[in-house]
Scaffold this active site. Structure first.
Site, mmCIF file in Angstrom:
data_model
loop_
_atom_site.group_PDB
_atom_site.id
_atom_site.type_symbol
_atom_site.label_atom_id
_atom_site.label_comp_id
_atom_site.label_asym_id
_atom_site.label_seq_id
_atom_site.Cartn_x
_atom_site.Cartn_y
_atom_site.Cartn_z
ATOM 1 N N TYR A 32 57.914 -38.612 71.958
ATOM 2 C CA TYR A 32 57.649 -39.089 70.601
ATOM 3 C C TYR A 32 56.717 -38.137 69.884
ATOM 4 O O TYR A 32 56.104 -37.264 70.486
ATOM 5 C CB TYR A 32 57.069 -40.505 70.629
ATOM 6 N N LYS A 147 54.671 -35.093 75.567
ATOM 7 C CA LYS A 147 54.300 -36.282 74.789
ATOM 8 C C LYS A 147 55.319 -37.384 75.075
ATOM 9 O O LYS A 147 56.189 -37.711 74.268
ATOM 10 C CB LYS A 147 54.217 -35.957 73.295
#
Length: 283
Positions: A32, A147
Site C-alpha cells: 500500500y 510497505k
C-alpha cells in the site's frame, strides 16, 4: 458521497466490493501507499510511486496500470472528492482466485483500490503541542522495507501506545529504535539530526527522506545511524515524519519529558521547510 477507484472504475466508496478470496484478505499478500494532499494537490508523488513500485517488485506483484496512470487516478480522486487537504490511500494486492492456495496462479489479476480521506494535516493541535510516544519490542517480520498490508504488529503497537497514553509507538530491537509504528523516528543531539539508515530493517520513509534532504540543504547535519532508547531520552529533541503527520515533535518518551517538553526549534523549522517544499512541488 466519497468516490473511490477499484480495478479501472470510479464508483461510490460504499459500492466498492472486493472478493473475500482476495489474497490481500487471506494472506496479507499486498502492498500500500499513502500520499498527502495539500492545497488540492499530491505531495511528493514521485517518491511515493517509486516506493510502491519497489514494494510490488519485491513481492513479485504486477502493477496493473502504469505509475503515470496511477498518479492520474489519484489526482482524479482528489478532484472528484473536492479534497483540499487530506490523504490518498492506495492498496495493491496480488488478486483473487477461485480458492485458497499459498501459491498464486501465474496469470492472476491484481486488485488495485484507491480512496481518499479529507482531514487536516497542516493546522493540527499536535503540531503545536507535540506528541508522546511509547517504546515496545519490535515484533515485525524481517522485510520491513516492503510497505506490506500485513500491519498486525503495527496495530498491536498502536493499541499498546494508546493504552499507555501515547499517540505513537517506537519499536525497539536489540536496544535500538527501529522506527515508529507508522512513522520514521528522529532525534536531535550535539551531532545533529540522527536517524537510521535505510535497509531491510526499516521502511524508506518518503517524508523522512525529504526532511533529511531539506535539513542538509539548510546546513543541518544529518547522521544516519541507529540510536538507543537511552539516547532518545537524553536527546535535545525528538520528532517523527510521515505523510499524515508531516514533521511532528515528540515531547515525551515512555512518560519522560524530552528537552523542555515543548516542540523543539529544529523540528519546527523542518516542519515549516517541509510545508513550503510540499506547496512548491505538489502536483
Amino acid at each position: 458521497m466519497s468516490i473511490a477507484y477499484l480495478n479501472g472504475t470510479f464508483l461510490p466508496l460504499d459500492e466498492a466490493r472486493i472478493s473475500p478470496l482476495d489474497r490481500g484478505f487471506l494472506f496479507a499478500d499486498g502492498v500500500y501507499e499513502v500520499a498527502a494532499v495539500i492545497d488540492g494537490r499530491l505531495v511528493d508523488s514521485a517518491s511515493h510511486l517509486a516506493r510502491l513500485e519497489r514494494s510490488a517488485s519485491a513481492l513479485g506483484i504486477r502493477l496493473p496500470v502504469s505509475l503515470a496512470q496511477i498518479e492520474a487516478v489519484q489526482r482524479e480522486l482528489v478532484a472528484r472528492n473536492g479534497v483540499t487537504e487530506g490523504l490518498v490511500y492506495l492498496q495493491l494486492t496480488r488478486g483473487a482466485e477461485a480458492g485458497r492456495d499459498f501459491l498464486a496462479a501465474p496469470d492472476i489479476e491484481p486488485t488495485l483500490f484507491l480512496f481518499v480521506a479529507d482531514k487536516p494535516v497542516l493546522d493540527v493541535p499536535a503540531a503545536r503541542t507535540g506528541i508522546s510516544v511509547a517504546t515496545m519490542t519490535d515484533l515485525r517480520w524481517a522485510r520491513r522495507d516492503i510497505k506490506s498490508v500485513g500491519l498486525l504488529a503495527q496495530v498491536m503497537a498502536k493499541q499498546a501506545a494508546r493504552d499507555a497514553g501515547a499517540q505513537e509507538a517506537w519499536m525497539v530491537e536489540d536496544g535500538f529504535v527501529t522506527e515508529g509504528a507508522s512513522s520514521t523516528a528522529f532525534i536531535v543531539t550535539e551531532e545533529g539530526i540522527v536517524t537510521r539508515p535505510y535497509s531491510q530493517a526499516v521502511l524508506a520513509g518518503c517524508t523522512g527522506a525529504a526532511l533529511t534532504a531539506l535539513a542538509e540543504e539548510s546546513g543541518i547535519t544529518v547522521v544516519h545511524r541507529a540510536f538507543t532508547v537511552a539516547e532518545a531520552l537524553a536527546a535535545r529533541e525528538a520528532f517523527i515524519a510521515s505523510a499524515s503527520t508531516l514533521c511532528q515533535s515528540v515531547v515525551r518518551i515512555d512518560g519522560q519529558t524530552i528537552g523542555d517538553g515543548t516542540p523543539g526549534p529544529v523540528a519546527m523549522r523542518l516542519r515549516a521547510l517541509y510545508i513550503a517544499f510540499a506547496r512548491a512541488t505538489a502536483i
